[in-house]
Design an enzyme around this catalytic site. Structure first.
Site, short mmCIF file in Angstrom:
data_model
loop_
_atom_site.label_atom_id
_atom_site.label_comp_id
_atom_site.label_asym_id
_atom_site.label_seq_id
_atom_site.Cartn_x
_atom_site.Cartn_y
_atom_site.Cartn_z
N MET A 116 -8.28 9.02 -2.83
CA MET A 116 -9.40 9.46 -1.99
C MET A 116 -9.81 10.88 -2.38
O MET A 116 -8.96 11.69 -2.72
CB MET A 116 -8.98 9.42 -0.52
CG MET A 116 -8.53 8.03 -0.06
SD MET A 116 -8.08 7.99 1.68
CE MET A 116 -7.49 6.31 1.86
N SER A 155 0.84 -1.20 0.00
CA SER A 155 0.00 0.00 0.00
C SER A 155 0.88 1.25 0.00
O SER A 155 1.49 1.59 1.02
CB SER A 155 -0.92 -0.01 1.22
OG SER A 155 -1.68 1.19 1.25
N HIS A 175 -0.25 -0.87 -4.62
CA HIS A 175 -1.62 -0.49 -4.30
C HIS A 175 -1.70 1.02 -4.11
O HIS A 175 -0.98 1.58 -3.28
CB HIS A 175 -2.09 -1.20 -3.03
CG HIS A 175 -3.53 -0.99 -2.70
ND1 HIS A 175 -4.56 -1.67 -3.36
CD2 HIS A 175 -4.14 -0.17 -1.81
CE1 HIS A 175 -5.72 -1.28 -2.87
NE2 HIS A 175 -5.50 -0.37 -1.93
N MET A 232 -12.91 -5.01 1.48
CA MET A 232 -12.33 -4.13 2.49
C MET A 232 -12.67 -4.66 3.87
O MET A 232 -13.83 -4.88 4.20
CB MET A 232 -12.84 -2.71 2.33
CG MET A 232 -12.38 -2.08 1.04
SD MET A 232 -11.90 -0.37 1.24
CE MET A 232 -10.61 -0.48 2.50
N ASP A 274 -8.13 -5.87 1.73
CA ASP A 274 -7.52 -4.57 2.01
C ASP A 274 -7.97 -4.05 3.37
O ASP A 274 -9.16 -3.84 3.59
CB ASP A 274 -7.95 -3.58 0.91
CG ASP A 274 -7.28 -2.22 1.01
OD1 ASP A 274 -7.71 -1.31 0.29
OD2 ASP A 274 -6.34 -2.08 1.82
N HIS A 278 -7.09 1.87 -6.32
CA HIS A 278 -8.30 1.75 -5.48
C HIS A 278 -8.96 3.12 -5.43
O HIS A 278 -8.51 4.01 -4.70
CB HIS A 278 -7.87 1.26 -4.09
CG HIS A 278 -8.98 1.11 -3.11
ND1 HIS A 278 -8.76 0.86 -1.78
CD2 HIS A 278 -10.33 1.21 -3.24
CE1 HIS A 278 -9.93 0.80 -1.15
NE2 HIS A 278 -10.89 1.00 -2.01
N MET A 281 -11.47 5.46 -4.21
CA MET A 281 -12.47 5.80 -3.18
C MET A 281 -13.00 7.18 -3.53
O MET A 281 -12.70 8.17 -2.86
CB MET A 281 -11.82 5.74 -1.80
CG MET A 281 -11.53 4.32 -1.34
SD MET A 281 -10.40 4.23 0.05
CE MET A 281 -8.85 4.15 -0.83
N ASP A 334 -4.12 4.15 -3.23
CA ASP A 334 -5.39 4.62 -2.68
C ASP A 334 -5.66 6.04 -3.12
O ASP A 334 -4.91 6.95 -2.75
CB ASP A 334 -5.36 4.53 -1.15
CG ASP A 334 -5.33 3.10 -0.66
OD1 ASP A 334 -4.36 2.71 0.02
OD2 ASP A 334 -6.25 2.35 -1.03
C1 DX5 Z 1 -7.68 2.27 3.47
C2 DX5 Z 1 -6.88 1.82 2.29
C3 DX5 Z 1 -5.86 0.77 2.59
C4 DX5 Z 1 -4.84 1.15 3.65
C5 DX5 Z 1 -4.47 -0.10 4.42
O1 DX5 Z 1 -8.81 2.94 3.05
O2 DX5 Z 1 -7.74 1.34 1.29
O3 DX5 Z 1 -5.21 0.38 1.40
O4 DX5 Z 1 -3.72 1.69 3.11
O5 DX5 Z 1 -3.70 0.22 5.51
P1 DX5 Z 1 -3.55 -0.79 6.73
O6 DX5 Z 1 -2.92 -2.02 6.19
O7 DX5 Z 1 -2.70 -0.06 7.67
O8 DX5 Z 1 -4.92 -1.08 7.25
ZN ZN Z 2 -6.87 0.46 -0.58
#
Ligand code: DX5
Ligand code: ZN
Length: 230
Positions: free
Chosen positions: A45, A16, A41, A145, A183, A74, A76, A43
């Site tokens: 947002m 991540s 990965h 998730m 995830d 990913h 979001m 993220d």
């Molecule tokens: C959270 C993300 C994850 C996050 C996971 O919304 O989608 O990818 O980085 O982090 P950990 O492994 O610390 O839960």
């Molecule tokens: Zn993620």
């Protein structure tokens, strides 16, 4: 699951990037590439669908320009369609949307494929697995998730492991080769249970690969031993 069984079912690793040390990212990327991780990965947002901001298109462009490791994006993001062309053009990319945040999820998945990427969905912990029934023919990856989307470092939500199993059974019953990713709080303790439940790809964040109790190289070796890949 024995190391032999998990070796037979090669478990994939997707570090991540929001958990990475941005000040030594090049060194980290070299190590991850050298040790053969499967994806990066990413993220994304938007401050709306989730109450946080993280990475963006420029970061993805820099990563894709430096590393050949495919991006596991990913999204979001509320109403993701306008942003899909921005992210789906990276070579070998996977783009997962949240069906909870898309007006027409099948249209979004078809747009991802039309832009050249592998389509996927990420399910919020509260979203019933039944949501997948009419989406499965249009996707190649399901991200389960196991924390509420939006932050790293959270604890596993109750029911997260059972949900992985439910998704695995649905995919198997449909006879589809859909990748099951997990995830959220993919920790040293949770990893064996997540794999046992049916997870094939691990998003590795603060509770394993980026565990501050170890360094990246040592944590990666520990992770590979745990999943029978060392
Ligand atoms: C959270 C993300 C994850 C996050 C996971 O919304 O989608 O990818 O980085 O982090 P950990 O492994 O610390 O839960
Ligand atoms: Zn993620």
């Amino acid at each position: 699951m024995t190391p032999a069984q998990s070796a037979a079912r090669r478990i994939k690793v997707s570090p991540s990037m929001m958990c990475a040390d941005f000040l030594s990212l090049k060194t980290e990327l070299d190590l991850l590439a050298e040790r053969g991780v499967d994806y990066l990965h990413i993220d994304i947002m938007d401050g709306h669908y989730v109450p946080n901001f993280t990475l963006g298109p420029d970061f993805c462009r820099r990563l894709a320009g430096y590393s050949a490791i495919p991006l596991d994006i990913h999204l979001m993001v509320e109403n993701p369609d306008p942003f899909i062309p921005v992210f789906a053009g990276f070579p070998g990319a996977t783009v997962a949307i949240h069906p909870e945040a898309a007006y027409h999820p099948i249209r979004s998945l078809e747009l991802i494929r039309a832009c050249g990427a592998r389509p996927g969905v990420a399910l919020d912990p509260s979203t019933p697995v039944e949501v997948l029934r009419w989406l499965l023919p249009h996707l190649e990856l399901v991200c389960v998730m196991t924390v509420n989307p939006g932050y790293a470092g959270q604890a596993l939500v109750p029911g997260g492991l059972a949900k992985i199993g439910e998704v695995a059974r649905l995919v198997e019953s449909e006879g589809l080769a859909i990748e099951i990713e997990v995830d959220g709080n993919v920790s040293w303790e949770n990893i064996p249970r997540m794999i046992e439940a049916g997870a094939q790809t691990l998003v590795a964040g603060t509770s394993s690969l980026y565990d501050p109790a170890g360094d990246l190289a040592g944590n990666l070796e520990r992770l590979y031993r745990l999943i029978g890949r060392s």
